[in-house]
Design an enzyme around this catalytic site. Sequence first.
Site, PDB file in Angstrom:
ATOM      1  N   CYS A 215      52.827  77.683   0.185  1.00  0.00           N
ATOM      2  CA  CYS A 215      52.039  77.443   1.397  1.00  0.00           C
ATOM      3  C   CYS A 215      51.106  78.623   1.632  1.00  0.00           C
ATOM      4  CB  CYS A 215      52.935  77.169   2.602  1.00  0.00           C
ATOM      5  SG  CYS A 215      54.525  77.953   2.497  1.00  0.00           S
TER       6      CYS A 215
ATOM      7  N   VAL B 175      53.115  65.162   8.626  1.00  0.00           N
ATOM      8  CA  VAL B 175      54.485  64.913   9.100  1.00  0.00           C
ATOM      9  C   VAL B 175      54.760  65.779  10.340  1.00  0.00           C
ATOM     10  CG1 VAL B 175      56.932  65.002   8.489  1.00  0.00           C
ATOM     11  CG2 VAL B 175      55.255  64.294   6.773  1.00  0.00           C
ATOM     12  N   ALA B 176      54.258  67.009  10.325  1.00  0.00           N
ATOM     13  CA  ALA B 176      54.478  67.915  11.458  1.00  0.00           C
ATOM     14  C   ALA B 176      53.960  67.293  12.747  1.00  0.00           C
ATOM     15  CB  ALA B 176      53.784  69.250  11.189  1.00  0.00           C
TER      16      ALA B 176
ATOM     17  N   GLU C 105      56.048  75.307  10.421  1.00  0.00           N
ATOM     18  CA  GLU C 105      55.282  76.094   9.465  1.00  0.00           C
ATOM     19  C   GLU C 105      54.625  75.048   8.579  1.00  0.00           C
ATOM     20  OE1 GLU C 105      55.704  78.113   5.467  1.00  0.00           O
ATOM     21  OE2 GLU C 105      57.333  78.907   6.708  1.00  0.00           O
TER      22      GLU C 105
ATOM     23  N   GLY D 277      56.467  72.028   6.193  1.00  0.00           N
ATOM     24  CA  GLY D 277      55.924  70.982   5.317  1.00  0.00           C
ATOM     25  C   GLY D 277      54.510  70.630   5.730  1.00  0.00           C
ATOM     26  N   SER D 278      54.131  69.379   5.455  1.00  0.00           N
ATOM     27  CA  SER D 278      52.725  68.997   5.634  1.00  0.00           C
ATOM     28  C   SER D 278      52.360  68.836   7.119  1.00  0.00           C
ATOM     29  CB  SER D 278      52.457  67.680   4.909  1.00  0.00           C
ATOM     30  OG  SER D 278      53.022  66.619   5.643  1.00  0.00           O
TER      31      SER D 278
HETATM   32  N1  LIG Z   1      57.512  84.139   0.765  1.00  0.00           N
HETATM   33  C1  LIG Z   1      56.681  83.022   0.428  1.00  0.00           C
HETATM   34  C2  LIG Z   1      56.608  81.958   1.477  1.00  0.00           C
HETATM   35  C3  LIG Z   1      57.870  81.426   1.955  1.00  0.00           C
HETATM   36  C4  LIG Z   1      57.610  80.405   2.969  1.00  0.00           C
HETATM   37  O1  LIG Z   1      58.108  80.307   4.041  1.00  0.00           O
HETATM   38  C5  LIG Z   1      55.272  83.460   0.179  1.00  0.00           C
HETATM   39  O2  LIG Z   1      54.840  84.494   0.687  1.00  0.00           O
HETATM   40  O3  LIG Z   1      54.564  82.734  -0.496  1.00  0.00           O
END
Ligand SMILES: N[C@@H](CCC=O)C(=O)O
Length: 554
Positions: free
Chosen positions: A335, A285-286, A300, A281-282
């Site tokens: 993301c 928050v992380a 992540e 997430g953001s």
């Molecule tokens: N597989 C997705 C991302 C998944 C996130 O953890 C992508 O490549 O955009």
Amino acid sequence: MFRVLASREFQTRAPQTALTWLTSFNLSRSAHSLPFATLEVEEVSGSQPAEVYNLVQGKWTGSSKWNTLVDPLNGEPFIKIAEVDENEIQPFVESLSKCPKHGLHNPFKSPERYLLYGDISTKAAHMLSLPKVYDFFTRLIQRVAPKSYQQALGEVQVTQKFLANFSGDQVRFLARSFAVPGNHLGQQSHGFRWPYGPVAIITPFNFPLEIPVLQLMGALYMGNKPVLKVDSKVSIVMEQMMRLLHYCGLPVEDVDFINSDGKTMNKLLMEANPQMTLFTGSSRVADKLATDLKGRIKLEDAGFDWKVLGPDVQEEDYVAWVCDQDAYACSGQKCSAQSILFMHENWSSTSLLSKMKDLAERRKLGDLTVGPVLTLTTEAMLDHMNKLLQISGSRLLFGGEALKNHSIPSIYGAIKPTAIYVPLEELVKDNNYELVTREIFGPFQIVTEYKQDQLSMVLYALERMHAHLTAAVVSNDPLFLQEVIGNTVNGTTYAGLRARTTGAPQNHWFGPAGDPRGAGIGTPEAIKLVWSCHREIIYDIGPLEKHWEIPPST
Ligand SMILES: N[C@@H](CCC=O)C(=O)O
């Protein structure tokens, strides 16, 4: 209420072999409903709202407070979520506390569970390969995280392949150990992958199935007991997936599933004290969680993901199309989405930008190739655009307007795919850099150009970024690739003419680099890194030398 309450009860089934199980599912499936599901995707509506429950200590439960979600496409209240409040977390705390630090299984305890998880994965992969099942999840994803059918299906397919990858014996191979001979007879050191025991998983709204399933199964494979919290906006998808996993043999007490707000989840984490928390997430928050949990966390977080087009101009149509997909598929809410494009001056004399504009303009709400933005309002995005346009030399390339003729509620954003040009010299200035590199989780990108002798300025801009998730270096010039890769850090970097920033399947490690807290998702290496730690057992069984005597003190 269309849900039949009885169907919420977990039904125990006689043990079956994988083969009889597969056959019985294929035969018994009725024409329009699925044996695990408690809803029909198209029926979820204002007049028939769906309900999302929690799962704790093996039982589906409600809560004293129901949060109502509105349909992101028309504003109708359509899903009721049983959100646990701060006074109701005790059963979750107890459940997690029951799991010891050495986990539910490890190489010395209940190893048959590695096989169980291979079996569950085989069955779940088979289920997700059935057209009725993958179509169910694809459409359900579309209801809560509006994206095109193809994009939602992609998520289901990645999940299906991931489960297939960990079928059979592949789960036990994740826990493979190694041994090194010792100094004397009877001594040998063995390295093992050890679980953390009680763990927590917190996942965002943008991939309602892919992120939680891949992280959840990774956690389980390695012997952990997870509590899973998915953003309430989309948790209906994972609630149904939990039911599918139970149907495939997942023991009901192995995972707790909670719906709550962030504050309640924070309290649960403080009281239950999981040994590891995976947060996707953001960054805001992380960073708070990293402090609250005293560093027992993997992340992540954000990504202001970049693409650099090298000097070798080729396959213009293809490169334009990949840029369009990377920046605007899922309305930019990945993301991994392309947030900035650095274009070598050789590309400026081509029609790349006009091609990108044409492709962006093909996108329409009707098929959700552009759609609601769930974390930013239209005003917030247009406001950001206007600030960028005050930078000297910047200009709107395309988009920059609110979507028209729609019923997306005003709490969500709705803008046309947008690109803003900002000159490189301005972008790197201290007073502009932060503004230009602010991640907009929507269909929005910055475009800039660099001259042949300005690559170092590009690399300087990349170095200053604070999150390093995905990147693309579009060039087949090996020396150029070497220079850019060697001077940057992003965890998932695509290199070559066909480089992209998005669409990582289960076979690509996906995760940030340059941060010791960085998590990964998808591959065996990601699972082992995130969900297990190293334990060394040094066997030293003798025998002693025949005439061993106590030596002098040292
Ligand atoms: N597989 C997705 C991302 C998944 C996130 O953890 C992508 O490549 O955009």
